[in-house]
Design a protein around this motif. Structure first.
Motif, mmCIF file in Angstrom:
data_model
loop_
_atom_site.group_PDB
_atom_site.id
_atom_site.type_symbol
_atom_site.label_atom_id
_atom_site.label_comp_id
_atom_site.label_asym_id
_atom_site.label_seq_id
_atom_site.Cartn_x
_atom_site.Cartn_y
_atom_site.Cartn_z
ATOM 1 N N VAL A 2 13.665 -12.177 -12.218
ATOM 2 C CA VAL A 2 12.230 -12.191 -11.916
ATOM 3 C C VAL A 2 11.450 -12.650 -13.146
ATOM 4 C CG1 VAL A 2 10.233 -10.751 -11.357
ATOM 5 C CG2 VAL A 2 12.392 -10.419 -10.134
ATOM 6 N N PHE A 3 11.844 -12.128 -14.298
ATOM 7 C CA PHE A 3 11.167 -12.508 -15.542
ATOM 8 C C PHE A 3 11.382 -13.982 -15.846
ATOM 9 C CE2 PHE A 3 11.241 -12.904 -20.217
ATOM 10 C CZ PHE A 3 9.961 -12.471 -20.509
ATOM 11 N N ARG A 4 12.615 -14.455 -15.660
ATOM 12 C CA ARG A 4 12.969 -15.834 -16.021
ATOM 13 C C ARG A 4 12.333 -16.854 -15.088
ATOM 14 N NH1 ARG A 4 13.475 -20.351 -16.318
ATOM 15 N NH2 ARG A 4 15.225 -21.669 -16.987
ATOM 16 N N PHE A 5 12.349 -16.586 -13.786
ATOM 17 C CA PHE A 5 11.946 -17.612 -12.818
ATOM 18 C C PHE A 5 10.531 -17.437 -12.274
ATOM 19 C CE2 PHE A 5 16.626 -17.545 -12.505
ATOM 20 C CZ PHE A 5 16.878 -18.873 -12.822
ATOM 21 N N VAL A 6 9.909 -16.301 -12.513
ATOM 22 C CA VAL A 6 8.556 -16.073 -11.997
ATOM 23 C C VAL A 6 7.559 -15.839 -13.127
ATOM 24 C CG1 VAL A 6 7.103 -14.620 -10.530
ATOM 25 C CG2 VAL A 6 9.444 -15.148 -9.830
ATOM 26 N N LYS A 7 7.856 -14.870 -13.977
ATOM 27 C CA LYS A 7 6.857 -14.462 -14.959
ATOM 28 C C LYS A 7 6.696 -15.484 -16.081
ATOM 29 C CE LYS A 7 6.357 -9.582 -14.199
ATOM 30 N NZ LYS A 7 6.008 -8.300 -14.835
ATOM 31 N N ILE A 8 7.789 -16.004 -16.598
ATOM 32 C CA ILE A 8 7.661 -16.975 -17.689
ATOM 33 C C ILE A 8 6.951 -18.245 -17.220
ATOM 34 C CG2 ILE A 8 8.978 -18.543 -19.157
ATOM 35 C CD1 ILE A 8 10.827 -16.324 -19.844
ATOM 36 N N PRO A 9 7.368 -18.866 -16.089
ATOM 37 C CA PRO A 9 6.598 -20.046 -15.636
ATOM 38 C C PRO A 9 5.136 -19.728 -15.341
ATOM 39 C CG PRO A 9 8.723 -19.942 -14.518
ATOM 40 C CD PRO A 9 8.554 -18.642 -15.233
ATOM 41 N N GLY A 10 4.877 -18.547 -14.786
ATOM 42 C CA GLY A 10 3.503 -18.179 -14.468
ATOM 43 C C GLY A 10 2.639 -17.951 -15.703
ATOM 44 N N ALA A 11 3.265 -17.573 -16.822
ATOM 45 C CA ALA A 11 2.515 -17.271 -18.042
ATOM 46 C C ALA A 11 2.390 -18.468 -18.978
ATOM 47 C CB ALA A 11 3.186 -16.114 -18.787
ATOM 48 N N LEU A 12 3.014 -19.599 -18.636
ATOM 49 C CA LEU A 12 2.977 -20.753 -19.534
ATOM 50 C C LEU A 12 1.561 -21.254 -19.837
ATOM 51 C CD1 LEU A 12 6.055 -22.934 -18.474
ATOM 52 C CD2 LEU A 12 5.728 -21.656 -20.595
ATOM 53 N N PRO A 13 0.649 -21.353 -18.863
ATOM 54 C CA PRO A 13 -0.712 -21.819 -19.211
ATOM 55 C C PRO A 13 -1.385 -20.939 -20.252
ATOM 56 C CG PRO A 13 -0.373 -21.915 -16.836
ATOM 57 C CD PRO A 13 0.796 -21.176 -17.397
ATOM 58 N N GLU A 14 -1.283 -19.609 -20.080
ATOM 59 C CA GLU A 14 -1.890 -18.702 -21.054
ATOM 60 C C GLU A 14 -1.167 -18.779 -22.401
ATOM 61 O OE1 GLU A 14 -1.219 -17.965 -17.969
ATOM 62 O OE2 GLU A 14 -3.157 -17.387 -17.098
ATOM 63 N N PHE A 15 0.143 -18.993 -22.372
ATOM 64 C CA PHE A 15 0.892 -19.113 -23.621
ATOM 65 C C PHE A 15 0.418 -20.315 -24.428
ATOM 66 C CE2 PHE A 15 4.456 -21.325 -25.711
ATOM 67 C CZ PHE A 15 4.694 -20.427 -26.741
ATOM 68 N N PHE A 16 0.271 -21.452 -23.784
ATOM 69 C CA PHE A 16 -0.143 -22.645 -24.517
ATOM 70 C C PHE A 16 -1.608 -22.554 -24.950
ATOM 71 C CE2 PHE A 16 3.655 -24.563 -22.543
ATOM 72 C CZ PHE A 16 4.212 -25.129 -23.681
ATOM 73 N N SER A 17 -2.435 -21.864 -24.189
ATOM 74 C CA SER A 17 -3.811 -21.643 -24.630
ATOM 75 C C SER A 17 -3.826 -20.820 -25.915
ATOM 76 C CB SER A 17 -4.614 -20.932 -23.541
ATOM 77 O OG SER A 17 -4.728 -21.738 -22.387
ATOM 78 N N GLY A 18 -3.012 -19.776 -25.949
ATOM 79 C CA GLY A 18 -2.909 -18.980 -27.168
ATOM 80 C C GLY A 18 -2.276 -19.737 -28.309
ATOM 81 N N LEU A 19 -1.323 -20.615 -27.982
ATOM 82 C CA LEU A 19 -0.641 -21.387 -29.025
ATOM 83 C C LEU A 19 -1.597 -22.368 -29.687
ATOM 84 C CD1 LEU A 19 2.061 -21.812 -30.421
ATOM 85 C CD2 LEU A 19 2.625 -23.517 -28.672
ATOM 86 N N ARG A 20 -2.518 -22.942 -28.925
ATOM 87 C CA ARG A 20 -3.513 -23.841 -29.519
ATOM 88 C C ARG A 20 -4.344 -23.108 -30.577
ATOM 89 N NH1 ARG A 20 -3.871 -25.962 -24.216
ATOM 90 N NH2 ARG A 20 -3.398 -28.191 -24.123
ATOM 91 N N ILE A 21 -4.741 -21.889 -30.251
ATOM 92 C CA ILE A 21 -5.499 -21.098 -31.218
ATOM 93 C C ILE A 21 -4.619 -20.742 -32.408
ATOM 94 C CG2 ILE A 21 -6.758 -18.937 -31.545
ATOM 95 C CD1 ILE A 21 -7.396 -19.001 -28.547
ATOM 96 N N ALA A 22 -3.366 -20.400 -32.134
ATOM 97 C CA ALA A 22 -2.474 -19.962 -33.197
ATOM 98 C C ALA A 22 -2.185 -21.061 -34.211
ATOM 99 C CB ALA A 22 -1.162 -19.440 -32.592
ATOM 100 N N VAL A 23 -2.011 -22.311 -33.752
ATOM 101 C CA VAL A 23 -1.693 -23.378 -34.700
ATOM 102 C C VAL A 23 -2.876 -23.652 -35.625
ATOM 103 C CG1 VAL A 23 0.046 -24.456 -33.243
ATOM 104 C CG2 VAL A 23 -2.333 -25.192 -33.038
ATOM 105 N N ALA A 24 -4.101 -23.511 -35.102
ATOM 106 C CA ALA A 24 -5.275 -23.666 -35.972
ATOM 107 C C ALA A 24 -5.334 -22.532 -36.982
ATOM 108 C CB ALA A 24 -6.545 -23.704 -35.127
ATOM 109 N N ALA A 54 17.057 -10.358 -6.468
ATOM 110 C CA ALA A 54 16.945 -10.834 -7.850
ATOM 111 C C ALA A 54 16.867 -9.654 -8.807
ATOM 112 C CB ALA A 54 15.708 -11.710 -8.012
ATOM 113 N N SER A 55 17.511 -9.821 -9.943
ATOM 114 C CA SER A 55 17.468 -8.785 -10.967
ATOM 115 C C SER A 55 16.138 -8.853 -11.714
ATOM 116 C CB SER A 55 18.617 -8.966 -11.955
ATOM 117 O OG SER A 55 18.480 -10.191 -12.664
ATOM 118 N N ARG A 56 15.907 -7.854 -12.569
ATOM 119 C CA ARG A 56 14.676 -7.833 -13.356
ATOM 120 C C ARG A 56 14.607 -9.046 -14.281
ATOM 121 N NH1 ARG A 56 12.442 -2.293 -16.155
ATOM 122 N NH2 ARG A 56 10.326 -3.049 -16.623
ATOM 123 N N TRP A 57 15.755 -9.428 -14.842
ATOM 124 C CA TRP A 57 15.799 -10.595 -15.719
ATOM 125 C C TRP A 57 15.490 -11.879 -14.948
ATOM 126 C CZ3 TRP A 57 15.384 -13.271 -19.871
ATOM 127 C CH2 TRP A 57 15.986 -14.529 -19.979
#
Length: 255
Positions: free
Chosen positions: A163-185, A158-161
């Motif tokens: 790995v980022f697309r299929f591993v890192k982005i799905p793995g970071a989604l919980p933290e992303f939405f936690s931050g997004l909740r704070i950001a919308v407020a 797998a290329s670096r992209w």
């Protein structure tokens, strides 16, 4: 129905209890009514002022949405750069933390002075207060991805992209939405604060006008609207989270 009662009934009961205590305090005479109008007096404002509040709310929502989009974009880009380059992460991260020590009320007048009284300073201010939780949340998500998954992907060519697309982005989604909740407020509050210091319309402008007229029942009505908008945006984020991560929804239902 049981799930709804379990998830939302305690919060509804807590809000009703606060409103009841507020009503009792306001009607007891302990605080003058012109200083603390009762919830009933605040709600009585809405029939006459709903069209005006609605028009100002649209302006504030537009500023919050544009600023939030800019903040999410900037936060995502910064997180990707810091995750990819350790040297830049060590250099940029302290600056991110330092940026959050500057009071928003100190930045807003400068933005109005530089960008004028139109929508531009509001959008920039909202972006400044929303990018930090996105950047920090995503960076933590990227860094917490299982290294064995990354090693497996690379062993399969797998290329670096990829790995980022299929591993890192799905793995970071919980933290992303936690931050997004704070950001919308932060987005709604940041838009209102920027409107306090200059503008022609928006909930912050309306709040300033009614405050100068000592119409505190209308000022509390604006606070109700701001809270409702923030809650609505957070509910939308929750809906997007469930759609983006159906596996977490299924696990939550089993629990």
């Amino acid at each position: 129905m049981k799930r709804f009662a379990k998830n939302y009934l305690p919060a509804v009961a807590a809000v009703l209890a606060v409103l009841l205590l507020w009503q009792l305090l306001a009607t007891s005479g302990a605080v003058p009514s012109y200083m603390l109008p009762s919830p009933a007096e605040v709600l009585a404002v809405f029939p006459a002022d709903t069209p005006l509040l609605f028009s100002h709310s649209l302006v504030t929502l537009q500023e919050a949405a544009l600023g939030l989009a800019a903040g999410v974009t900037a936060g995502f880009a910064i997180a990707v750069v810091m995750d990819a380059f350790a040297l830049l992460r060590r250099a940029i991260y302290p600056l991110l933390v330092l940026s959050q020590t500057v009071p928003v009320v100190a930045i807003a007048p400068l933005l109005v002075l530089w960008l004028g009284y139109d929508i531009a300073p509001k959008v920039v201010l909202v972006a400044l207060v929303t990018f930090f939780p996105i950047a920090v949340g995503l960076l933590q998500g990227f860094q917490s991805v299982d290294p064995d998954e990354v090693a497996l992907m690379r062993s399969m060519g797998a290329s670096r992209w990829q790995v980022f697309r299929f591993v890192k982005i799905p793995g970071a989604l919980p933290e992303f939405f936690s931050g997004l909740r704070i950001a919308v407020a932060y987005a709604v509050v940041g838009a209102v604060i920027s409107e306090w210091l200059g503008g022609f319309s928006g909930l912050g402008v309306y709040m300033t006008r009614v405050q100068k007229a000592f119409a505190f029942d209308r000022m509390f009505a604006v606070i109700f609207v701001i809270s409702a908008l923030s809650l609505l945006l957070m509910l939308l984020v929750g809906l997007a989270e469930r759609k983006s991560m159906p596996w977490r929804r299924g696990r939550g239902e089993k629990e």
